[in-house]
Design an enzyme around this catalytic site. Structure first.
Site, PDB file in Angstrom:
ATOM      1  N   GLY A  36      10.184  -4.696  26.193  1.00  0.00           N
ATOM      2  CA  GLY A  36       9.705  -3.317  26.251  1.00  0.00           C
ATOM      3  C   GLY A  36       9.485  -2.866  27.686  1.00  0.00           C
ATOM      4  O   GLY A  36       9.883  -1.767  28.075  1.00  0.00           O
ATOM      5  N   HIS A  37       8.855  -3.729  28.478  1.00  0.00           N
ATOM      6  CA  HIS A  37       8.686  -3.421  29.903  1.00  0.00           C
ATOM      7  C   HIS A  37      10.042  -3.282  30.589  1.00  0.00           C
ATOM      8  O   HIS A  37      10.263  -2.371  31.395  1.00  0.00           O
ATOM      9  CB  HIS A  37       7.892  -4.531  30.611  1.00  0.00           C
ATOM     10  CG  HIS A  37       6.468  -4.655  30.176  1.00  0.00           C
ATOM     11  ND1 HIS A  37       5.995  -5.760  29.524  1.00  0.00           N
ATOM     12  CD2 HIS A  37       5.419  -3.810  30.308  1.00  0.00           C
ATOM     13  CE1 HIS A  37       4.701  -5.599  29.273  1.00  0.00           C
ATOM     14  NE2 HIS A  37       4.330  -4.426  29.747  1.00  0.00           N
TER      15      HIS A  37
END
Length: 282
Positions: A36-37
């Protein structure tokens, strides 16, 4: 890959890059990086010459000391993961003293009421801590663009308000929630889930998707009561809140209006791990 721990040194480096005409994107994180990052970092790289990723577990946004103590700190692994993405990434991993200069206190902010809804009702002082660290990081990194995931939708709205109220010269870009194959929203806390709870956690997003369908024909109140009942019947997951809110004010909806845009927000405990998620409703 350059890794800075000192605000003066990274500030000087960024100034030099800008003098050479390079643009700076920024992804602030608390580490324990996941895909996600990386999706935020990749979005930043697509639109900027360089991306700064800050890795800092900010003490002033934790209302629970145990949660702060248990929060994963994996700097070496995080840097190694970022190296697989691009050599155009700069890491800023400051100490608490480098950020707070020996005075680890949150500044008080007014976000025109956004801070009192949802998370604000359950995490005292949380958004003062968020506002303090994000404003400080913007002042140090001086990015043109900053990228935030919509999983923390309330935080995204508050940061946009921060930028507007303080006339900060940065464009805030919200990015879609990145999910595991099961549908569970990616979070650094997911790695702490015990196997049974990890298996159960996708129920959160499944329930959100069903709530979205129900909201098409039923009232906000009936939809909310249906969600609450689903979790009462669940053996492992404990609902903290489910709220349907107006995306502009984040206030809980009492009666639907066709001209308004709504989003459902949820917070759930899987054992002692607190998970949040949300979904657009219309």
């Amino acid at each position: 890959m350059l890794v800075f721990t000192n605000k003066s040194k990274i500030g000087a480096h960024i100034s030099s890059l800008k003098q050479d005409g390079e643009s700076i994107g920024f992804v602030p994180t608390m580490g324990a990086l996941h895909q996600g990052h990386l999706s935020l970092v990749k979005e930043g790289l697509a639109n900027n010459s360089r991306v700064v990723v800050s890795i800092f577990v900010n003490p002033t946004q934790f209302d629970n000391p145990d949660d702060l103590a248990k929060y994963p700190r994996t700097l070496e692994e995080d840097v190694a993961l970022l190296k697989t993405v691009s050599d155009k990434i700069i890491v800023y991993a400051p100490t608490v003293d480098d950020i707070y200069d020996g005075n680890t206190k949150a500044q008080h902010f007014s976000f025109d009421g956004l801070e009192f809804e949802m998370e604000g009702k359950f995490r005292a002082g949380h958004f003062d801590g968020v506002g303090t660290i994000v404003k400080r990081l913007f002042e140090i990194v001086k990015p043109e663009n900053a990228y935030f995931g919509e999983k923390d939708f309330q935080q995204l709205a508050i940061i946009k308000k921060l930028v507007t109220k303080y006339n900060l010269p940065v464009t805030i870009i919200g990015c879609d929630i990145f999910r595991e194959s099961s549908g569970l929203a990616m979070s650094s806390r997911n790695v702490r889930l015990k196997p049974d709870y990890k298996k159960a956690a996708p129920f959160i997003y499944q329930t959100l998707k069903e709530a979205k369908i129900k909201f098409g024909t039923k009232s906000a109140d009936k939809t909310t009561k249906w969600v609450e009942q689903q979790f009462k019947n669940h053996d492992l997951l404990q609902l903290e809140y489910f709220i349907i809110a107006d995306v502009d004010t984040l206030k809980t909806v009492k009666r639907k209006n066709k001209t308004n845009t709504y989003r459902a927000f949820i917070a759930v405990y899987a054992d002692d791990i607190r998970l949040i998620d949300n979904i657009a409703l219309n």
